[in-house]
Design an enzyme around this catalytic site. Structure first.
Site, short mmCIF file in Angstrom:
data_model
loop_
_atom_site.label_atom_id
_atom_site.label_comp_id
_atom_site.label_asym_id
_atom_site.label_seq_id
_atom_site.Cartn_x
_atom_site.Cartn_y
_atom_site.Cartn_z
N ARG A 1 -10.23 0.59 -8.23
CA ARG A 1 -11.35 0.80 -7.30
C ARG A 1 -12.57 1.35 -8.03
O ARG A 1 -13.68 0.91 -7.82
CB ARG A 1 -10.94 1.74 -6.15
CG ARG A 1 -11.98 1.76 -5.04
CD ARG A 1 -11.47 2.41 -3.78
NE ARG A 1 -11.40 3.87 -3.89
CZ ARG A 1 -11.08 4.66 -2.86
NH1 ARG A 1 -10.77 4.12 -1.68
NH2 ARG A 1 -11.02 5.96 -3.01
N GLU B 1 -11.85 7.86 -8.13
CA GLU B 1 -13.22 8.29 -8.46
C GLU B 1 -13.27 9.62 -9.23
O GLU B 1 -14.26 9.77 -9.97
CB GLU B 1 -14.05 8.38 -7.17
CG GLU B 1 -14.32 7.06 -6.50
CD GLU B 1 -13.07 6.42 -5.89
OE1 GLU B 1 -12.94 5.19 -5.98
OE2 GLU B 1 -12.22 7.16 -5.35
N HIS C 1 -6.45 -8.40 2.78
CA HIS C 1 -5.93 -7.03 2.91
C HIS C 1 -6.59 -6.35 4.10
O HIS C 1 -7.77 -6.54 4.35
CB HIS C 1 -6.21 -6.25 1.63
CG HIS C 1 -5.82 -4.81 1.68
ND1 HIS C 1 -4.57 -4.39 2.08
CD2 HIS C 1 -6.51 -3.68 1.35
CE1 HIS C 1 -4.50 -3.07 2.01
NE2 HIS C 1 -5.67 -2.62 1.57
N ASP D 1 -13.07 -0.59 0.73
CA ASP D 1 -12.66 -0.58 2.13
C ASP D 1 -13.76 -1.13 3.03
O ASP D 1 -14.44 -0.40 3.77
CB ASP D 1 -12.30 0.84 2.55
CG ASP D 1 -11.11 1.38 1.76
OD1 ASP D 1 -10.38 0.57 1.18
OD2 ASP D 1 -10.92 2.61 1.74
N ASP E 1 -5.93 3.05 -7.16
CA ASP E 1 -6.85 3.37 -6.07
C ASP E 1 -7.22 4.85 -6.14
O ASP E 1 -6.65 5.61 -6.92
CB ASP E 1 -6.15 3.03 -4.75
CG ASP E 1 -7.08 3.07 -3.55
OD1 ASP E 1 -8.31 3.07 -3.74
OD2 ASP E 1 -6.56 3.11 -2.43
N ASP F 1 0.85 -1.18 0.00
CA ASP F 1 0.00 0.00 0.00
C ASP F 1 0.90 1.25 0.00
O ASP F 1 2.11 1.16 -0.15
CB ASP F 1 -0.94 -0.04 1.21
CG ASP F 1 -2.27 0.64 0.96
OD1 ASP F 1 -2.26 1.77 0.45
OD2 ASP F 1 -3.32 0.06 1.30
#
Length: 785
Positions: free
Chosen positions: A452, A374, A526, A468, A371, A259
């Site tokens: 994502r 959006e 994860h 998440d 990630d 990450d």
């Protein structure tokens, strides 16, 4: 004009409102065109710029696909690429510059899809007003618009015939399912561009949908193994301890992820010089062991002069701009103040490749995790706020979480193709395409991209994880419907964070989740940086490690079957994971089931989803089913199966042959092992199956060359193979054959005309042949009598 009443329309129309009236209708060889005229003056509506005239084209694009498109000059979301009546006359239509409303009647209440969302698989009437589309950095909680936008719906009528409806529109949208059954669409703009798919089977609907949006990418074989990650490894030494512990305990494990903590000040394409300077050596060590490595990358680029990805992006002019194109819009993400690549810019892909390649030269990664796309923003709109015009403050906003600029960019921001108002929910899609193309250019072999944020058609480039999530039993349950939905959306490479991303780790929950996760298409454990680690090698799981290993070993044995399902998805558009009603659409008992699911048409998984449970109630549709471990046969109906903590129930459907392979600690090693055929005979003694096999990573192996394809059939106590294609030189050894449903002990068995020894379990009715050393690339015949 707003209404707060539950289920009420967002707008009250005048009593005499008629919307549009039908004018001239003209025909053509492929359909009809209809002219519509507004029946009410524009002053009667609260929305600006109503269109006085519309042209609706209705085209029969294929025998099973109809396209209904309203043509006008508003932004169009473009792509390169009957038992059901599409009735939009049940309510007046409104068509303005920033508000479009249409209601479509459907012939059933059995409706599915419409995401990304958390909830039951089948849409409930009361959930209708809460289905919204506007990509958002939002943990997967019910009644929220989440990371992706997929306005695709599948319906199943009472006779089992299925249809699909896809609205190709990337603007913010809200849907209401009403009673009698109809679906009300409200969007903030764009156009009405409907595709109607006539099936008639659920499988065929998805195949027809995939013809429009594009078929899924073919994943590398190694990506089907077990993946491990957490936010909070803190340094290479800690990560190496976990890698070595996983190896020491012989836990099957293919890919290690990191990450954002590996980065220098959270900046893309950098390494923390103090904590992760040795990461390249660790990655090389993973590769030497036949393993793989994937880092995270976020789209927010630190606007620090002297930082190469920023300086280069400024020079190319590829960052998203403010409303007036005067400067780059600045937000705030992990590295601080950030700008955002505009992946619709013609030079954006070259930019992305330049910096991905420079980092790959330092750290030899095998895929990328994209990630926060959006895109996510820690400030509302931008550091300097947004405009007060109709684009940032539109006259209509669907009931999304927050507002349209909350946790993202100003909708007035400008991109190469259009405003962010129109392109927001496509941001992750365009980044996924650029990332897929970049990796292909860098590595020249199949890589893995996991994104994502997604949109219709993203499955051509990327897989997805459901975000998440939380370490709760409810999240465990909802992961199933989420994964089924994404298979309907054309993104079969999907999984949930096993054991949960956030929250306290629970040993029983994590153990059950590892069992269920062993049947996710994308299997990754994860968690966040808080609390205990939840890797299987952790001391927390000393008592249940054998159970976790058993689940992983079972997955690795089944990978040839899973890989073949992905091949079918890639070539034919069939979903890899499917609900029971896909295989049994005429069985109404399957319509509400979302706590069981199928791999392809042949393997039914019935997990434990309740704390403390030692049994599971499972519905087996009509036919005969065999426990994959014991071979014990069960007939269709509702059953209560034993499910101690050490077991997840999986049943092979009678009539199916599943190719498997001996497991090992990596797919690199397991791919060299012997194959086993699991033959589940139907009640009439029939069965069939297939196996696709290639080198697992080249791009040129699915077009009829450089692969092997074998078909298997069983009939009248005879099992035989047919080598349909042999174009990949490799050793493929048939070690064993297990036949379920042999109801009397044979006295003799032959393999290619030669007697072979066998064992027979008279209780389970299972016939076994072992140590065959057969060549799968030569046609074979088994007989028993």
């Amino acid at each position: 004009m707003s209404s707060k009443a539950a289920g009420a329309s967002w707008c009250f129309y005048p009593a005499d409102y008629k919307g549009y009236t039908i004018g001239n209708i003209t025909g053509s060889s492929i359909g009809k065109s209809v002219r519509l005229s507004r029946a009410l003056s524009s002053a009667s509506l609260p929305f600006p710029k109503p269109l006085s005239e519309l042209k609706i084209d209705v085209q029969e694009e294929t025998e099973t696909r109809i396209r209904v498109k309203a043509k006008n000059q508003i932004y169009i979301c473009t792509y390169k690429f009957c038992h059901f009546s599409f009735d939009s006359t049940v309510a007046p239509m409104t068509y303005t510059d920033q508000y479009i409303e249409i209601t479509v009647a459907v012939p059933t209440s059995n409706l599915y899809g419409l995401g990304e969302r958390i909830g039951t698989l089948k849409l409930k009437p009361e959930e209708g007003p809460k289905i919204t589309f506007w990509s958002r950095d939002q943990p997967p909680d019910p009644d929220r618009n989440l990371y992706g936008s997929h306005p695709f719906m599948l319906g199943v009528e009472s006779d089992g015939k299925a249809f699909g409806i896809f609205l190709l529109n990337s603007n913010a949208m809200g849907l209401v399912k009403t009673n009698p059954v109809s679906v009300n669409y409200k969007t903030t703009g764009g156009i009405l561009d409907f595709y109607v798919f006539l099936g008639p089977s659920p499988d065929q609907v998805i195949q027809q949908y995939s013809e429009v949006i594009g078929k899924t990418m073919m994943p590398p074989y190694w990506s089907l193994g077990f993946h491990l990650c957490r936010w909070g490894y803190t340094n290479t030494d800690n990560l190496r301890l976990i890698v070595n512990d996983m190896r020491k305990k012989q836990i099957p494990y293919d890919t290690q992820w990191v990450d954002i903590d590996y980065m220098d000040s959270y900046k893309d394409w950098t390494l923390d010089p103090n904590s992760f300077s040795d990461l390249p050596n660790l990655v090389n060590d993973l590769h030497s062991y036949g393993m793989h490595f994937i880092p995270i990358v976020d789209p927010g680029i630190s606007n620090t002069v002297g930082y190469a990805p920023y300086d280069d992006g400024v020079q190319r002019g590829i960052f998203i701009k403010t409303h007036d194109n005067s400067s780059f819009i600045v937000g705030k993400v992990w590295p601080g103040n950030t700008v955002f690549p505009d992946f619709t810019h013609p030079d954006a892909e070259n930019y992305w490749y330049t910096h991905a390649k420079a980092f790959h030269d330092k750290v030899n990664y095998d895929g990328l995790w994209i990630d926060m796309n959006e895109p996510s923003n820690f400030v509302k709109g931008s550091l300097t706020g947004c405009t007060t015009g109709n684009i940032d403050e539109p006259p209509f906003v669907p009931p999304i979480t927050g507002d349209m600029i909350d946790k993202t960019l100003c909708t007035s921001a400008q991109q190469h193709l259009s405003s962010h108002y129109n392109l927001h929910s496509l941001y992750g899609h365009f980044e996924a395409k650029a990332t897929y193309d970049t990796l292909k250019k860098i590595r020249d072999k199949r890589s893995l991209v996991i994104s994502r944020s997604t949109f219709a058609g993203s499955g051509k480039y990327t897989g997805h994880w459901t975000g998440d999530n939380h370490s709760t039993w409810a999240d465990l349950i909802y992961s199933i419907s989420g994964i089924i939905n994404f298979n309907m959306f054309g993104i079969p490479m999907v999984g949930a964070d096993i054991c949960g991303f956030a929250g306290a780790v629970d040993v029983e929950l994590c153990t059950r989740w590892m069992q269920l996760g062993a049947f996710y298409p994308f299997m990754r454990n994860h968690r966040d940086r808080d609390g205990d680690g939840q890797d299987p090698a952790s001391s927390l799981f000393t008592s249940t490690l054998p159970i976790m290993k058993k689940a992983l070993e079972q997955r690795y044995r089944l990978l040839p079957y899973l890989y073949t399902l992905f091949y079918r998805s890639h070539t034919d558009g069939r979903p890899v994971i499917r609900p029971l009603f896909f295989q049994f659409p005429q069985d109404p008992k399957t319509y509400d089931i979302d706590r069981q699911f199928l791999w392809g048409s042949g393997l039914l998984i019935s997990p434990v989803l309740v704390k403390g449970a030692t049994t599971v109630t499972a519905y087996l549709p009509a036919g005969n089913w065999f426990d994959i471990e014991t071979g014990v046969e069960s007939m269709g109906g509702t059953h209560v199966f034993d499910a101690p903590l050490s077991k997840i129930n999986a049943h092979i459907r009678g009539g199916v042959i599943i190719p498997t392979q001996d497991h090992d600690v990596t797919t690199t090693k397991s791919r060299t092992k012997d194959f086993t055929l699991l033959v589940a005979l139907s009640t009439t003694g029939l069965a069939s199956g297939e196996l696709f096999w290639d080198n697992g990573e080249s791009y040129d192996t699915t077009g009829g060359q450089n692969n092997n394809f074998i078909e298997f059939t069983a009939e009248n106590a005879r099992l035989k193979s047919k080598v349909v294609l042999y174009d990949y030189a490799v050793k493929m050894t048939l070690g064993s054959v297990v036949i379920f449903g042999v109801h009397s002990r044979p006295t003799i068995a032959n393999f290619n005309g030669h007697h072979v020894p066998f064992t027979y379990d008279s209780n389970a009715k299972v016939l076994r042949f072992q140590h065959l050393n057969g060549d799968l690339l030569r046609t074979f015949t088994f007989t028993w009598s």
